[in-house]
Scaffold this active site. Structure first.
Site, PDB file in Angstrom:
ATOM      1  N   CYS A 241      57.146  60.694 119.137  1.00 39.61           N
ATOM      2  CA  CYS A 241      56.627  59.715 118.168  1.00 39.61           C
ATOM      3  C   CYS A 241      57.694  58.863 117.503  1.00 39.61           C
ATOM      4  O   CYS A 241      57.685  57.644 117.627  1.00 39.61           O
ATOM      5  CB  CYS A 241      55.812  60.446 117.114  1.00 39.61           C
ATOM      6  SG  CYS A 241      54.574  61.513 117.827  1.00 39.61           S
TER       7      CYS A 241
ATOM      8  N   THR B 107      48.400  55.143 118.571  1.00 39.10           N
ATOM      9  CA  THR B 107      49.281  54.267 117.788  1.00 39.10           C
ATOM     10  C   THR B 107      49.398  52.930 118.511  1.00 39.10           C
ATOM     11  O   THR B 107      49.877  52.870 119.647  1.00 39.10           O
ATOM     12  CB  THR B 107      50.663  54.923 117.656  1.00 39.10           C
ATOM     13  OG1 THR B 107      50.469  56.185 117.039  1.00 39.10           O
ATOM     14  CG2 THR B 107      51.605  54.076 116.835  1.00 39.10           C
TER      15      THR B 107
ATOM     16  N   GLU C 230      46.679  58.558 113.373  1.00 39.29           N
ATOM     17  CA  GLU C 230      46.796  59.999 113.103  1.00 39.29           C
ATOM     18  C   GLU C 230      48.190  60.324 112.572  1.00 39.29           C
ATOM     19  O   GLU C 230      49.167  59.710 112.964  1.00 39.29           O
ATOM     20  CB  GLU C 230      46.425  60.811 114.363  1.00 39.29           C
ATOM     21  CG  GLU C 230      47.279  60.590 115.569  1.00 39.29           C
ATOM     22  CD  GLU C 230      48.483  61.489 115.591  1.00 39.29           C
ATOM     23  OE1 GLU C 230      48.432  62.515 114.893  1.00 39.29           O
ATOM     24  OE2 GLU C 230      49.469  61.151 116.272  1.00 39.29           O
ATOM     25  N   PHE C 231      48.222  61.319 111.678  1.00 41.43           N
ATOM     26  CA  PHE C 231      49.486  61.689 111.045  1.00 41.43           C
ATOM     27  C   PHE C 231      49.827  63.157 111.306  1.00 41.43           C
ATOM     28  O   PHE C 231      50.585  63.773 110.581  1.00 41.43           O
ATOM     29  CB  PHE C 231      49.421  61.403 109.536  1.00 41.43           C
ATOM     30  CG  PHE C 231      49.140  59.964 109.213  1.00 41.43           C
ATOM     31  CD1 PHE C 231      50.109  58.994 109.409  1.00 41.43           C
ATOM     32  CD2 PHE C 231      47.893  59.567 108.759  1.00 41.43           C
ATOM     33  CE1 PHE C 231      49.854  57.658 109.142  1.00 41.43           C
ATOM     34  CE2 PHE C 231      47.616  58.230 108.486  1.00 41.43           C
ATOM     35  CZ  PHE C 231      48.597  57.276 108.681  1.00 41.43           C
ATOM     36  N   LEU C 232      49.210  63.745 112.339  1.00 38.26           N
ATOM     37  CA  LEU C 232      49.433  65.163 112.637  1.00 38.26           C
ATOM     38  C   LEU C 232      50.844  65.388 113.140  1.00 38.26           C
ATOM     39  O   LEU C 232      51.383  64.580 113.877  1.00 38.26           O
ATOM     40  CB  LEU C 232      48.479  65.616 113.747  1.00 38.26           C
ATOM     41  CG  LEU C 232      47.019  65.251 113.623  1.00 38.26           C
ATOM     42  CD1 LEU C 232      46.285  65.645 114.895  1.00 38.26           C
ATOM     43  CD2 LEU C 232      46.431  65.948 112.420  1.00 38.26           C
TER      44      LEU C 232
ATOM     45  N   VAL D 105      46.784  64.442 120.921  1.00 42.19           N
ATOM     46  CA  VAL D 105      46.040  63.849 119.799  1.00 42.19           C
ATOM     47  C   VAL D 105      44.539  64.012 120.007  1.00 42.19           C
ATOM     48  O   VAL D 105      43.811  64.445 119.108  1.00 42.19           O
ATOM     49  CB  VAL D 105      46.395  62.346 119.640  1.00 42.19           C
ATOM     50  CG1 VAL D 105      45.484  61.675 118.633  1.00 42.19           C
ATOM     51  CG2 VAL D 105      47.846  62.192 119.232  1.00 42.19           C
TER      52      VAL D 105
ATOM     53  N   ASP E  72      38.667  62.807 130.228  1.00 45.08           N
ATOM     54  CA  ASP E  72      40.040  62.479 130.633  1.00 45.08           C
ATOM     55  C   ASP E  72      39.998  62.082 132.105  1.00 45.08           C
ATOM     56  O   ASP E  72      39.196  62.625 132.862  1.00 45.08           O
ATOM     57  CB  ASP E  72      40.964  63.692 130.433  1.00 45.08           C
ATOM     58  CG  ASP E  72      42.427  63.286 130.351  1.00 45.08           C
ATOM     59  OD1 ASP E  72      42.973  63.264 129.232  1.00 45.08           O
ATOM     60  OD2 ASP E  72      43.018  62.976 131.413  1.00 45.08           O
TER      61      ASP E  72
HETATM   62  C1  UGA Z   1      55.687  62.890 113.483  1.00 41.25           C
HETATM   63  C2  UGA Z   1      55.120  62.675 112.084  1.00 41.25           C
HETATM   64  O1  UGA Z   1      55.692  63.625 111.173  1.00 41.25           O
HETATM   65  C3  UGA Z   1      53.597  62.804 112.087  1.00 41.25           C
HETATM   66  O2  UGA Z   1      53.094  62.512 110.792  1.00 41.25           O
HETATM   67  C4  UGA Z   1      53.016  61.830 113.120  1.00 41.25           C
HETATM   68  O3  UGA Z   1      51.606  61.957 113.214  1.00 41.25           O
HETATM   69  C5  UGA Z   1      53.616  62.123 114.488  1.00 41.25           C
HETATM   70  O4  UGA Z   1      55.055  61.980 114.402  1.00 41.25           O
HETATM   71  C6  UGA Z   1      53.027  61.128 115.455  1.00 41.25           C
HETATM   72  O5  UGA Z   1      53.282  59.934 115.311  1.00 41.25           O
HETATM   73  O6  UGA Z   1      52.225  61.544 116.318  1.00 41.25           O
HETATM   74  P1  UGA Z   1      56.241  65.020 115.016  1.00 41.25           P
HETATM   75  O7  UGA Z   1      56.860  64.061 115.957  1.00 41.25           O
HETATM   76  O8  UGA Z   1      55.295  66.053 115.526  1.00 41.25           O
HETATM   77  O9  UGA Z   1      55.424  64.229 113.870  1.00 41.25           O
HETATM   78  O10 UGA Z   1      57.438  65.790 114.320  1.00 41.25           O
HETATM   79  P2  UGA Z   1      58.083  65.936 112.878  1.00 41.25           P
HETATM   80  O11 UGA Z   1      57.750  67.246 112.302  1.00 41.25           O
HETATM   81  O12 UGA Z   1      57.816  64.754 112.045  1.00 41.25           O
HETATM   82  O13 UGA Z   1      59.630  65.948 113.281  1.00 41.25           O
HETATM   83  C7  UGA Z   1      60.217  64.838 113.966  1.00 41.25           C
HETATM   84  C8  UGA Z   1      61.686  65.078 114.208  1.00 41.25           C
HETATM   85  O14 UGA Z   1      62.423  64.999 112.998  1.00 41.25           O
HETATM   86  C9  UGA Z   1      62.015  66.432 114.828  1.00 41.25           C
HETATM   87  O15 UGA Z   1      62.956  66.244 115.860  1.00 41.25           O
HETATM   88  C10 UGA Z   1      62.627  67.215 113.683  1.00 41.25           C
HETATM   89  O16 UGA Z   1      63.549  68.175 114.108  1.00 41.25           O
HETATM   90  C11 UGA Z   1      63.312  66.101 112.900  1.00 41.25           C
HETATM   91  N1  UGA Z   1      63.500  66.409 111.467  1.00 41.25           N
HETATM   92  C12 UGA Z   1      62.441  66.565 110.651  1.00 41.25           C
HETATM   93  C13 UGA Z   1      64.787  66.492 110.950  1.00 41.25           C
HETATM   94  O17 UGA Z   1      65.799  66.337 111.668  1.00 41.25           O
HETATM   95  N2  UGA Z   1      64.947  66.732 109.604  1.00 41.25           N
HETATM   96  C14 UGA Z   1      63.897  66.893 108.762  1.00 41.25           C
HETATM   97  O18 UGA Z   1      64.124  67.106 107.556  1.00 41.25           O
HETATM   98  C15 UGA Z   1      62.600  66.813 109.308  1.00 41.25           C
END
Ligand code: UGA
Length: 417
Positions: free
Chosen positions: A250, A117, A141-143, A11, A30
């Site tokens: 996350c 968070t 953050e929502f990245l 992040v 860091d």
């Molecule tokens: C998530 C959120 O999407 C971000 O907005 C947030 O900032 C981040 O957590 C955080 O809190 O730092 P991330 O963990 O990088 O992001 O991953 P995602 O792309 O959201 O995917 C999460 C999980 O859901 C993955 O295991 C993915 O395979 C799964 N997933 C996603 C599904 O099984 N189906 C879907 O349709 C979408």
């Protein structure tokens, strides 16, 4: 502006490097000296597409330091980890410690921006540490990992919780180039927004997985149902891909922390609990589907180990539970992932074979099991696969592959062929 970033993890690095791209001067700090040395050489210790290029491009505006005393500027972002403690609550210890340290060394008024968070009420605690010598701001953050640079530069929204107009003005300057996307609110609502967003996305996935399981029993096709419901603007298409569920650093941690925040405040988070339950069962169900097919041990090629594509992150990846289950039933595993093999070795050690490419994994295997939908797997040469696999069987944990008809194919929530 001069901005400090305390905590140079995923992040912090993304935030700081992207803020440099927006024109700011950035000091990264860091407490891991090794990491700082790596960064000074313009190497990025994590795999995040585009980040290294952006670091090199903006290197003249970026400094890396190890001593917090050298990391003081008017705006200080706290990007420190808040891992779950034994209880599942977010551990805010490192944020509190750093705040105490900063409070000792700052001379004039600062703006402290909490990016980590944190449970609702944490910014208030930090404010007490600084007293009148700092504005404390919540800027969750929502990245997404794997798309972090894109998400930073093209945000749906930038949520900023502030307590006064001075902090609002300063944060407008920080995000000057993205200012149309800013949503200002009170600090507690900003803290809550982060948990609510992640929990909602997680439960959307668990919901579609539950419907997928029902599709599989009834003969409906989850891919059609997804389009059928996702075309309703109120529902939307995203996060409706059925599969083996969510993992990563996350969703698992934040859903659990939200339940704990609920407990502390006397509110049972029933829906979030159900989402976690469905998510764990989804891994079990997929593992058992494979076991039931083979009945006895088999040699399996696993494609994809990271919790999702475009990252080397293995934290709480569904692959861990699925592989451990298969190993416990004496399956032999040959695994390949484009980026996560190094991290996977830390987890599985000698227990599995690490393949050098797709075909090394497929060779002599009794079946292909896809766990992460890397683009690379779209281009599997089925003519080669046909020749080198013992059996032409596919278990697709992400409904991603389109093999020829002579392969036996099992997805999730799909009707029997
Ligand atoms: C998530 C959120 O999407 C971000 O907005 C947030 O900032 C981040 O957590 C955080 O809190 O730092 P991330 O963990 O990088 O992001 O991953 P995602 O792309 O959201 O995917 C999460 C999980 O859901 C993955 O295991 C993915 O395979 C799964 N997933 C996603 C599904 O099984 N189906 C879907 O349709 C979408």
């Amino acid at each position: 502006m001069k901005i400090s970033i305390i905590g140079s993890g995923y992040v912090g690095l993304t935030t700081g490097i992207c803020l440099a791209e927006l024109g700011h001067e950035i000091i990264f700090m860091d407490n891991n000296k090794e990491k700082i040395e790596v960064l000074k050489k313009l190497e990025i210790p994590i795999y995040e597409p585009g980040l290294k290029e952006l670091l090199i491009k903006n290197k003249d505006r970026i400094k890396f330091v190890f001593d917090i005393k050298e990391a003081v500027s008017d705006v200080i972002f706290l990007c420190l980890p808040t891992p779950p403690n034994n209880n599942g609550e977010a551990d805010i210890n490192s944020i509190i410690q750093v705040s105490i340290e900063l409070a000792k060394i700052i001379k004039n008024k600062k703006t402290i921006v909490v990016k980590s968070t944190v449970p609702v009420g944490t910014c208030e605690k930090i404010k007490q540490i600084f007293g009148n010598r700092a504005n404390v701001v919540s800027n969750p953050e929502f990245l997404r990992e794997g798309y972090a640079v894109y998400d930073f530069m093209n945000p749906d929204r930038i949520v900023i919780g502030v307590g006064n107009d001075e902090a609002k003005r300063i944060m407008k300057n920080v995000y000057e180039k993205l200012k149309e996307k800013i949503i200002f609110m009170d600090i507690k609502s900003a803290e809550m927004t982060k948990y609510a967003a992640n929990a909602f996305l997680a439960l959307k996935i668990s919901f579609i997985n539950e419907i997928a399981n029902l599709c599989e029993k009834t003969g409906a096709n989850i891919k059609n149902v997804k389009v059928g419901i996702g075309s309703d603007n109120r529902i939307g298409m995203s996060f409706l891909n059925a599969g083996i569920g969510w993992g990563g650093s996350c969703f698992p941690k934040d859903t659990l922390a939200l339940i704990k925040i609920g407990e502390k405040n006397g509110v049972e988070m029933k829906i979030v609990k159900a989402a976690i339950d469905v998510n764990i069962k989804q891994r079990e169900m997929f593992s058992k589907k494979i076991l039931n097919y083979y009945k006895d041990k088999a040699k399996i090629a696993i494609l994809g180990l990271a919790f999702k594509p475009n990252t080397d992150d293995m934290r709480d990846a569904p692959s861990i539970d699925i592989i451990n289950f298969l190993l416990s039933r004496n399956f032999e595993i040959k695994a390949y992932d484009p980026k996560a093999l190094k991290n996977a070795k830390q987890i599985f050690g000698e227990k599995i074979y690490y393949a050098s490419d797709i075909y090394d994994a497929l060779k002599d295997s009794d079946g292909l099991v896809l766990l992460t939908e890397w683009d690379e797997f779209k281009n599997i040469d089925w003519n080669i696969a046909r020749k080198i696999m013992n059996k032409k069987i596919i278990f697709d944990g992400r409904n991603f592959l389109k093999p020829p008809k002579d392969f036996e194919y099992y997805g999730i929530g799909l009707p029997k062929e």
